[in-house]
Design a protein around this motif. Structure first.
Motif, mmCIF file in Angstrom:
data_model
loop_
_atom_site.group_PDB
_atom_site.id
_atom_site.type_symbol
_atom_site.label_atom_id
_atom_site.label_comp_id
_atom_site.label_asym_id
_atom_site.label_seq_id
_atom_site.Cartn_x
_atom_site.Cartn_y
_atom_site.Cartn_z
ATOM 1 N N THR A 53 2.883 -12.629 -4.839
ATOM 2 C CA THR A 53 2.471 -11.397 -4.166
ATOM 3 C C THR A 53 3.035 -10.191 -4.898
ATOM 4 O OG1 THR A 53 2.298 -12.474 -2.032
ATOM 5 C CG2 THR A 53 2.597 -10.101 -2.007
ATOM 6 N N GLY A 54 4.265 -10.294 -5.366
ATOM 7 C CA GLY A 54 4.857 -9.214 -6.150
ATOM 8 C C GLY A 54 4.090 -8.962 -7.441
ATOM 9 N N ILE A 55 3.664 -10.037 -8.076
ATOM 10 C CA ILE A 55 2.867 -9.897 -9.301
ATOM 11 C C ILE A 55 1.537 -9.223 -8.980
ATOM 12 C CG2 ILE A 55 1.617 -11.202 -11.072
ATOM 13 C CD1 ILE A 55 3.919 -13.258 -10.935
ATOM 14 N N CYS A 56 0.906 -9.626 -7.895
ATOM 15 C CA CYS A 56 -0.373 -9.039 -7.490
ATOM 16 C C CYS A 56 -0.217 -7.559 -7.160
ATOM 17 C CB CYS A 56 -0.934 -9.806 -6.290
ATOM 18 S SG CYS A 56 -2.468 -9.135 -5.627
ATOM 19 N N VAL A 87 -7.958 -6.579 -4.596
ATOM 20 C CA VAL A 87 -7.158 -7.811 -4.638
ATOM 21 C C VAL A 87 -7.962 -8.953 -5.237
ATOM 22 C CG1 VAL A 87 -6.030 -9.550 -3.204
ATOM 23 C CG2 VAL A 87 -5.622 -7.135 -2.769
ATOM 24 N N ALA A 88 -9.226 -9.053 -4.902
ATOM 25 C CA ALA A 88 -10.073 -10.114 -5.465
ATOM 26 C C ALA A 88 -10.189 -9.961 -6.980
ATOM 27 C CB ALA A 88 -11.447 -10.094 -4.813
ATOM 28 N N ALA A 89 -10.321 -8.721 -7.447
ATOM 29 C CA ALA A 89 -10.398 -8.485 -8.895
ATOM 30 C C ALA A 89 -9.093 -8.865 -9.580
ATOM 31 C CB ALA A 89 -10.730 -7.026 -9.167
ATOM 32 N N ILE A 90 -7.992 -8.566 -8.948
ATOM 33 C CA ILE A 90 -6.687 -8.907 -9.522
ATOM 34 C C ILE A 90 -6.476 -10.410 -9.511
ATOM 35 C CG2 ILE A 90 -4.196 -8.703 -9.143
ATOM 36 C CD1 ILE A 90 -4.820 -5.883 -8.025
ATOM 37 N N MET A 91 -6.817 -11.052 -8.407
ATOM 38 C CA MET A 91 -6.589 -12.488 -8.285
ATOM 39 C C MET A 91 -7.462 -13.288 -9.259
ATOM 40 S SD MET A 91 -4.138 -12.636 -6.220
ATOM 41 C CE MET A 91 -3.993 -14.374 -5.970
ATOM 42 N N LYS A 103 -3.170 -17.248 1.055
ATOM 43 C CA LYS A 103 -1.942 -16.631 1.550
ATOM 44 C C LYS A 103 -1.513 -15.484 0.628
ATOM 45 C CE LYS A 103 -0.212 -20.748 3.815
ATOM 46 N NZ LYS A 103 0.820 -21.752 3.869
ATOM 47 N N ILE A 104 -1.658 -15.681 -0.667
ATOM 48 C CA ILE A 104 -1.268 -14.642 -1.616
ATOM 49 C C ILE A 104 -2.210 -13.450 -1.503
ATOM 50 C CG2 ILE A 104 -1.027 -14.080 -4.075
ATOM 51 C CD1 ILE A 104 -0.205 -17.031 -4.452
ATOM 52 N N SER A 105 -3.489 -13.701 -1.399
ATOM 53 C CA SER A 105 -4.451 -12.617 -1.275
ATOM 54 C C SER A 105 -4.186 -11.797 -0.018
ATOM 55 C CB SER A 105 -5.880 -13.159 -1.237
ATOM 56 O OG SER A 105 -6.191 -13.813 -2.424
ATOM 57 N N THR A 106 -3.945 -12.461 1.092
ATOM 58 C CA THR A 106 -3.662 -11.771 2.343
ATOM 59 C C THR A 106 -2.376 -10.971 2.254
ATOM 60 O OG1 THR A 106 -4.787 -13.518 3.570
ATOM 61 C CG2 THR A 106 -3.304 -12.091 4.822
#
Length: 113
Positions: A53-56, A87-91, A103-106
């Motif tokens: 999550t920190g990376i995102c 977030v979707a673009a980053i993930m 969980k990470i996206s949320t």
């Protein structure tokens, strides 16, 4: 020595053994010296989610800076769809295990809100 005398001498040791057998696990679990497999697995998963999550979040900040977007404009309930798109673009660029992707996206989306 008779059997009654032996029993009388061994009585404190027997009581100590029984109290120790009951007290040791209770004290160990309550003090956190002993953990269960489930607790260890949950702690490990939470650590993985927090790290990714920190990376995102930092990638979202870099992406917003590169596209001249203010992250404050993405705050609030009304901008949830824009945050989810970001977030979707980053993930898509981050390699994340499939079991914790949601969980990470949320969590990343919440950190941006």
């Amino acid at each position: 020595m008779t059997f009654d005398q032996i029993l009388e001498r061994a009585k404190p040791y027997g009581i100590g053994l029984i109290v120790g057998l009951v007290a040791a696990p209770v004290i160990g679990f309550n003090a956190g010296w002993i953990t269960t497999t489930t607790a260890s697995a949950q702690a490990s998963e939470t650590a993985r989610v927090d790290a990714l999550t920190g990376i995102c979040s930092s990638a979202a900040g870099r992406m917003a800076t590169a596209s001249s977007t203010d992250l404050a404009a993405l705050k609030g309930y009304d901008n949830r769809a824009k945050r989810d798109e970001l977030v979707a673009a980053i993930m898509a660029d981050i390699q994340v295990p499939a079991d914790i992707l949601d969980k990470i996206s949320t969590s990343c989306s919440r950190s941006l809100s």
